[in-house]
Write a protein that holds these residues in place. Structure first.
Motif, short mmCIF file in Angstrom:
data_model
loop_
_atom_site.label_atom_id
_atom_site.label_comp_id
_atom_site.label_asym_id
_atom_site.label_seq_id
_atom_site.Cartn_x
_atom_site.Cartn_y
_atom_site.Cartn_z
N THR A 164 28.01 22.32 44.99
CA THR A 164 27.60 20.87 45.25
C THR A 164 29.08 20.38 45.74
N GLN A 165 30.27 20.74 45.49
CA GLN A 165 31.52 19.95 46.13
C GLN A 165 31.33 19.88 47.61
N PHE A 166 30.73 20.88 48.27
CA PHE A 166 30.71 21.08 49.82
C PHE A 166 29.84 19.72 50.14
N GLY A 167 28.82 19.14 49.69
CA GLY A 167 28.15 17.95 50.09
C GLY A 167 29.22 16.80 50.14
N MET A 168 30.04 16.68 49.27
CA MET A 168 31.16 15.49 49.36
C MET A 168 31.84 15.86 50.66
N LEU A 169 32.25 17.11 50.82
CA LEU A 169 33.50 17.40 51.78
C LEU A 169 32.66 17.56 53.31
N LEU A 170 31.50 17.78 53.19
CA LEU A 170 30.80 17.81 54.46
C LEU A 170 30.76 16.41 55.06
N ALA A 171 30.12 15.45 54.03
CA ALA A 171 30.11 14.06 54.19
C ALA A 171 31.24 13.45 54.82
N HIS A 172 32.41 13.94 54.50
CA HIS A 172 33.77 13.14 54.62
C HIS A 172 34.18 13.85 55.93
N LEU A 173 33.76 15.10 56.22
CA LEU A 173 34.17 15.67 57.47
C LEU A 173 33.42 15.09 58.44
N GLU A 224 44.31 19.82 50.75
CA GLU A 224 44.38 19.04 49.60
C GLU A 224 44.20 17.91 49.91
N ASP A 225 45.09 17.01 50.75
CA ASP A 225 44.62 15.71 50.92
C ASP A 225 43.51 15.16 51.42
N PHE A 226 42.78 16.26 52.25
CA PHE A 226 41.24 15.96 52.56
C PHE A 226 40.52 16.04 51.45
N TYR A 227 40.74 16.95 50.66
CA TYR A 227 39.74 16.84 49.17
C TYR A 227 40.03 15.76 48.47
N ARG A 228 41.19 15.19 48.38
CA ARG A 228 41.74 14.36 47.45
C ARG A 228 40.84 12.64 47.90
N ALA A 229 40.94 12.75 49.47
CA ALA A 229 40.34 11.56 50.27
C ALA A 229 38.63 11.73 50.00
N ALA A 230 38.34 12.89 50.06
CA ALA A 230 36.87 12.82 49.88
C ALA A 230 36.34 12.44 48.25
N LYS A 231 36.99 12.90 47.37
CA LYS A 231 36.84 12.63 46.07
C LYS A 231 37.01 11.12 45.89
N VAL A 232 37.96 10.46 46.31
CA VAL A 232 38.13 9.08 45.99
C VAL A 232 36.85 8.40 46.72
N ARG A 233 36.53 8.79 47.86
CA ARG A 233 35.03 8.15 48.47
C ARG A 233 33.92 8.40 47.62
N PHE A 234 33.83 9.67 47.00
CA PHE A 234 32.78 10.05 46.26
C PHE A 234 32.64 9.29 44.92
N ASP A 235 33.66 8.95 44.36
CA ASP A 235 33.85 8.12 43.09
C ASP A 235 33.75 6.67 43.30
N ASN A 236 34.18 6.25 44.33
CA ASN A 236 34.46 4.77 44.37
C ASN A 236 33.41 3.92 45.50
#
Length: 573
Positions: free
Chosen positions: A163-172, A190-202
């Protein structure tokens, strides 16, 4: 050569002659030199079962066993121990044969196909220190197994699905729409993952888009698969840089990620249901494990499919087991993960055996390991509390080694190459030298020390022997080894026990046993060197030649053992 096994076979033959073919044959290494090199400890138990005097039983065994070619003396000690003093001439001949054998006298094992699952980083993230132990412990075991003659299949079970790849693919997708190229966008995972996670949460609507991407990815959407492949390629390239820096033998062809089993997950569930192993419970597919019931008799619950139809790590692991056993024909599977996953793999094995995914003759061995801790006793982190990137740790090791070399010998040639071998070797050995199942404290000063059980100490021991040959000039490589001093005998006995340590590593997946052996061998060589002059004036030519041959066998064994650990040696230090 396995001396212990050879002696045990002779005692077993004696017991058969005495009419006790099923009696145990406990042969062990002696704890003190005055007791010889080995002891047979079976007379007491045999005498008790026969209601006879243990020493009389020991005498019967001693009179029957045939060890005259190997032992200079057999003696009964205490209540019925049989001490075995090996003959110096037999030891010298065995050592000479080992020196002239490219396998150092090590017999090949009966060949098995062994699948080894190790390293296994999650893609879309860079490797961190938590991946170190799995990677280097697994690689050391693989090297030993291959040397012993087994067919080894490496499996890097990378986390490249979920499921984490959905978040990453949307950001990419958004990054690429903003005219960024994938290599630039993913230059720091790592920076990319953090940025995607911030968007996913907020970010409003982003989580829904992420979930849509998961559905599309799992449905085989070509655009999503292309984006996903960017993550795979770039992540694997990051991992390969770490493997190369670590001198680990994993390559791209060893990658067998979670996605490789995606098409078989539904088949796994069908097989579990058809065999009655799994049942439906509240919409989910579940296996109830009576074998792991709690104190109230309630069985453990092992979910293989979520109520919404989604699959779990458990499903993928079961598919991996089925593939490895039916397609790769594994006689044995080893899996290296941290100890926190022990219950999961125990449950997985039980389910797989119930379903017939593992045959009775096939071994399934989870090899858990402890954690790397900081000096504060907590999981190793940066000063700011972040996870330490593995590549940063390795770079620091090389820098610290370079500083150490500069302090000790600023004029040294090839200092950069030396710093790499010492620094990387120090990190690997400090980990491998600890019992696999225990936690250990990461300490730069200890691991880079030239004293004690460290890689620099062993690398220096290897180099010191090389310096002897550099000074010796012409060496008679056909000379035989002779044993006339206690220090020579002690060294030869240790050299001939090399196979014991390799066999233990191969069976128990415990590289620290090999580390301990190499450290003890190096220490015995230093005692030998001090007690038995080699290049001093007045040393007879045949004695000099013998001791140089002993030095050569020691250097070969140290070099080979360090090579099995994935640690490089140096000609100069």
């Amino acid at each position: 050569m396995n001396i212990q096994q050879l002696i045990a076979t002779r005692f077993q033959d004696a017991l058969i002659q005495l009419g006790h073919p099923d009696a145990p044959v406990p042969v062990g290494k002696s704890t003190r030199p005055e007791f010889g090199e080995y002891q047979f400890n079976g007379a007491m138990a045999l005498a008790k079962s026969m209601k006879k005097n243990p020493r009389d039983t020991a005498q019967q065994i001693l009179d029957t066993v045939e060890l005259s070619d190997m032992a200079s003396q057999l003696e009964i000690a205490g209540p019925g121990f049989i001490n075995i003093h090996l003959h110096p001439q037999w030891l010298a001949q065995a050592a000479t044969e080992a020196l002239n054998d490219e396998r150092l006298g090590i017999a090949q094992a009966q060949v098995h196909t062994i699948v080894v699952d190790y390293s296994s980083p999650n893609l879309a993230k860079e490797m961190h220190v938590g991946h170190l132990r799995s990677t280097i412990i697994g690689d050391a075991v693989v090297r030993v197994l291959e040397f012993m003659g087994h067919k080894v299949i490496r499996q890097n079970h990378m986390g490249d699905w979920g499921t984490q790849f959905g978040m990453l693919l949307a950001h990419l997708s958004d990054e690429l729409a903003a005219d960024k190229v994938a290599e630039t966008a993913l230059s720091d995972l790592e920076d990319f993952y953090r940025a995607a996670k911030v968007r996913f949460d907020n970010e409003e609507g982003f989580a829904d888009r992420a979930r849509d991407y998961v559905v599309k990815l799992q449905g085989g959407d070509t655009h999503c698969l292309a984006l996903w492949q960017n993550f795979i390629d770039i992540s694997i390239a990051h991992s390969q840089e770490v493997y190369d820096k670590l001198s680990v033998s994993l390559t791209r062809k060893d990658v067998m990620g979670e996605s490789a089993y995606n098409n078989d997950l539904a088949n796994v569930i069908d097989a579990l249901i058809q065999q009655g192993v799994a049942v439906e419970d509240a919409g989910a597919k579940v296996v109830f494990l009576e074998e792991l019931a709690d104190k109230n008799g309630k069985p453990a619950v092992y979910i293989v499919q979520k109520s919404g139809g989604g699959y779990l790590y458990a499903t993928t692991d079961l598919a991996a087991i089925r593939y490895r056993n039916t397609q790769l024909h594994a006689d044995r599977t080893l899996i290296f993960t941290d100890a926190r996953q022990a219950l999961h793999f125990k449950q997985t094995e039980i389910v797989a055996r119930k379903a017939g995914f593992i045959e009775a003759s096939q071994e399934y061995q989870h090899c858990p390991f402890g954690m790397m801790l900081g000096k504060d006793g907590k999981p190793f982190k940066t000063r700011s509390g972040d996870t330490v990137k593995l590549v940063d740790l390795l770079d620091e090791a090389v820098e610290r080694a370079a500083s150490l070399i500069q302090t000790r010998n600023p004029e040294l040639e090839n200092a950069d190459e030396m710093a790499h071998k010492i620094g990387i070797g120090a990190v690997k050995y400090a980990d491998l030298a600890k019992a696999r199942t225990t936690d250990y404290v990461f300490d730069w000063d200890t691991m880079l020390s030239f004293e004690g059980n460290t890689a620099p100490y062993l690398q220096y021991a290897f180099t010191r022997i090389q310096s002897i040959f550099n000074k010796a000039g012409e060496v008679d490589t056909q000379a035989s080894i002779a044993i006339n001093e206690d220090a020579e005998k002690a060294l030869v006995v240790k050299l001939l026990q090399y196979q014991d340590s390799l066999e233990t590593v191969a069976v128990e997946a415990t590289p620290h046993v090999l580390c301990t052996y190499l450290y003890e061998l190096a220490a015995l060589y230093m005692k030998f060197y001090e007690a038995c002059p080699i290049l001093k004036e007045g040393v007879a030519s045949d004695v000099r030649a013998s001791r140089l041959q002993l030095s050569a066998l020691t250097q070969n064994t140290l070099g080979h053992g360090l090579g099995c650990l994935g640690i490089e040696t140096l000609d100069r230090m």
